[in-house]
Design a protein around this motif. Structure first.
Motif, PDB file in Angstrom:
ATOM      1  N   THR A  18      42.941  73.495  28.164  1.00  0.00           N
ATOM      2  CA  THR A  18      43.479  72.535  27.196  1.00  0.00           C
ATOM      3  C   THR A  18      42.363  71.723  26.683  1.00  0.00           C
ATOM      4  OG1 THR A  18      45.628  72.333  28.267  1.00  0.00           O
ATOM      5  CG2 THR A  18      45.197  70.681  26.929  1.00  0.00           C
ATOM      6  N   LEU A  19      41.422  71.105  27.489  1.00  0.00           N
ATOM      7  CA  LEU A  19      40.470  70.219  26.954  1.00  0.00           C
ATOM      8  C   LEU A  19      39.523  70.966  26.002  1.00  0.00           C
ATOM      9  CD1 LEU A  19      38.950  67.486  27.510  1.00  0.00           C
ATOM     10  CD2 LEU A  19      37.787  68.732  29.128  1.00  0.00           C
ATOM     11  N   PHE A  20      39.321  72.252  26.161  1.00  0.00           N
ATOM     12  CA  PHE A  20      38.418  73.038  25.244  1.00  0.00           C
ATOM     13  C   PHE A  20      39.083  73.689  24.208  1.00  0.00           C
ATOM     14  CE2 PHE A  20      35.509  72.060  28.606  1.00  0.00           C
ATOM     15  CZ  PHE A  20      34.243  71.646  28.240  1.00  0.00           C
ATOM     16  N   THR A  21      40.279  73.823  24.111  1.00  0.00           N
ATOM     17  CA  THR A  21      41.098  74.682  23.037  1.00  0.00           C
ATOM     18  C   THR A  21      42.205  74.074  22.280  1.00  0.00           C
ATOM     19  OG1 THR A  21      42.846  75.441  24.526  1.00  0.00           O
ATOM     20  CG2 THR A  21      40.569  76.922  24.432  1.00  0.00           C
ATOM     21  N   THR A  22      42.364  72.774  22.602  1.00  0.00           N
ATOM     22  CA  THR A  22      43.411  71.939  21.695  1.00  0.00           C
ATOM     23  C   THR A  22      42.770  71.290  20.596  1.00  0.00           C
ATOM     24  OG1 THR A  22      44.617  71.997  23.665  1.00  0.00           O
ATOM     25  CG2 THR A  22      45.262  70.275  21.798  1.00  0.00           C
ATOM     26  N   PRO A  23      43.087  71.443  19.457  1.00  0.00           N
ATOM     27  CA  PRO A  23      42.455  70.648  18.333  1.00  0.00           C
ATOM     28  C   PRO A  23      42.801  69.295  18.549  1.00  0.00           C
ATOM     29  CG  PRO A  23      43.779  72.699  17.335  1.00  0.00           C
ATOM     30  CD  PRO A  23      44.099  72.545  18.938  1.00  0.00           C
ATOM     31  N   SER A  24      41.716  68.390  18.339  1.00  0.00           N
ATOM     32  CA  SER A  24      41.997  66.965  18.422  1.00  0.00           C
ATOM     33  C   SER A  24      40.871  66.204  17.630  1.00  0.00           C
ATOM     34  CB  SER A  24      41.710  66.664  19.839  1.00  0.00           C
ATOM     35  OG  SER A  24      42.053  65.041  20.062  1.00  0.00           O
ATOM     36  N   PRO A  25      41.395  65.143  16.891  1.00  0.00           N
ATOM     37  CA  PRO A  25      40.268  64.400  16.286  1.00  0.00           C
ATOM     38  C   PRO A  25      39.281  63.489  17.085  1.00  0.00           C
ATOM     39  CG  PRO A  25      42.330  63.330  16.453  1.00  0.00           C
ATOM     40  CD  PRO A  25      42.730  64.551  17.012  1.00  0.00           C
ATOM     41  N   TYR A  26      39.641  63.559  18.468  1.00  0.00           N
ATOM     42  CA  TYR A  26      38.808  63.191  19.382  1.00  0.00           C
ATOM     43  C   TYR A  26      37.555  63.886  20.045  1.00  0.00           C
ATOM     44  CZ  TYR A  26      42.513  59.918  19.123  1.00  0.00           C
ATOM     45  OH  TYR A  26      43.536  59.141  18.872  1.00  0.00           O
ATOM     46  N   VAL A  27      37.435  65.440  19.676  1.00  0.00           N
ATOM     47  CA  VAL A  27      36.681  66.278  20.271  1.00  0.00           C
ATOM     48  C   VAL A  27      35.581  65.978  19.641  1.00  0.00           C
ATOM     49  CG1 VAL A  27      35.995  68.702  20.067  1.00  0.00           C
ATOM     50  CG2 VAL A  27      38.689  68.057  20.415  1.00  0.00           C
ATOM     51  N   CYS A  28      34.338  65.855  20.584  1.00  0.00           N
ATOM     52  CA  CYS A  28      32.910  65.632  20.055  1.00  0.00           C
ATOM     53  C   CYS A  28      32.769  64.113  19.999  1.00  0.00           C
ATOM     54  CB  CYS A  28      32.604  66.420  18.854  1.00  0.00           C
ATOM     55  SG  CYS A  28      32.404  68.058  19.336  1.00  0.00           S
ATOM     56  N   THR A  29      33.720  63.222  20.104  1.00  0.00           N
ATOM     57  CA  THR A  29      33.352  61.847  20.258  1.00  0.00           C
ATOM     58  C   THR A  29      32.728  61.599  21.588  1.00  0.00           C
ATOM     59  OG1 THR A  29      35.400  61.241  21.446  1.00  0.00           O
ATOM     60  CG2 THR A  29      35.683  61.360  19.086  1.00  0.00           C
ATOM     61  N   PRO A  30      31.942  60.496  21.749  1.00  0.00           N
ATOM     62  CA  PRO A  30      31.015  60.281  23.051  1.00  0.00           C
ATOM     63  C   PRO A  30      32.165  60.483  24.210  1.00  0.00           C
ATOM     64  CG  PRO A  30      30.494  58.771  21.256  1.00  0.00           C
ATOM     65  CD  PRO A  30      31.758  59.493  20.728  1.00  0.00           C
ATOM     66  N   GLU A  31      33.394  59.786  24.092  1.00  0.00           N
ATOM     67  CA  GLU A  31      34.272  59.777  25.117  1.00  0.00           C
ATOM     68  C   GLU A  31      34.892  60.991  25.574  1.00  0.00           C
ATOM     69  OE1 GLU A  31      34.889  57.995  22.454  1.00  0.00           O
ATOM     70  OE2 GLU A  31      34.374  56.024  22.849  1.00  0.00           O
TER      71      GLU A  31
END
Length: 141
Positions: A18-31
């Motif tokens: 889920t962490l690596f395959t779910t599209p999210s605007p938060y992907v690649c933020t520092p958090e």
């Protein structure tokens, strides 16, 4: 907090998937990057006991195929087996959720683990979880 797992396929119930395959605007933020790095290092620590298991090989191969972020982090070979700490996750409905966590593992079974998340003191996390629960109750989930 983590979404409706009953509506997910078996693979989509896996946190790393889920962490690596779910599209999210938060992907690649520092958090997100820190959370992904820590979870992947923990995943690798578990993988060490199952190196010849076909399920693990399939998961890793498929994640390499579908996730550029996984392809970037996996070759770092980070291993981490922490039992407590804190993390911040983003929920699309309420925003940032900050938790202290504690990982408990049965002494006689390396496969049986319980991860407890507690809202961090001094953050709006408890209030935001209450919002999520109220919304789920209103929608009948």
């Amino acid at each position: 907090v983590f979404g409706d797992y009953s509506a997910r396929s078996g693979r989509a119930r896996n946190l790393i998937w889920t962490l690596f395959t779910t599209p999210s605007p938060y992907v690649c933020t520092p958090e997100w990057r820190e959370l992904a790095r820590v979870y992947l290092a923990q995943f690798r620590a578990s993988y060490g006991r199952f190196i010849n298991d076909p399920w693990w090989a399939e998961q890793i191969a498929e994640l390499n195929r579908v996730s550029p972020e996984f392809r970037e982090l996996w070759p770092r070979h980070d291993v981490q087996n922490v039992s407590e700490g804190h993390k911040t996750m983003h929920n699309p409905a309420v925003g940032a959720l900050s938790f202290d966590f504690l990982l408990l593992q049965a002494v006689d079974s390396g496969d049986l683990r319980l991860l407890i998340h507690t809202p961090r003191a001094g953050t709006p996390t408890a209030r935001r979880i209450a919002q999520l629960l109220a919304g789920a109750a209103d929608s009948g989930v």
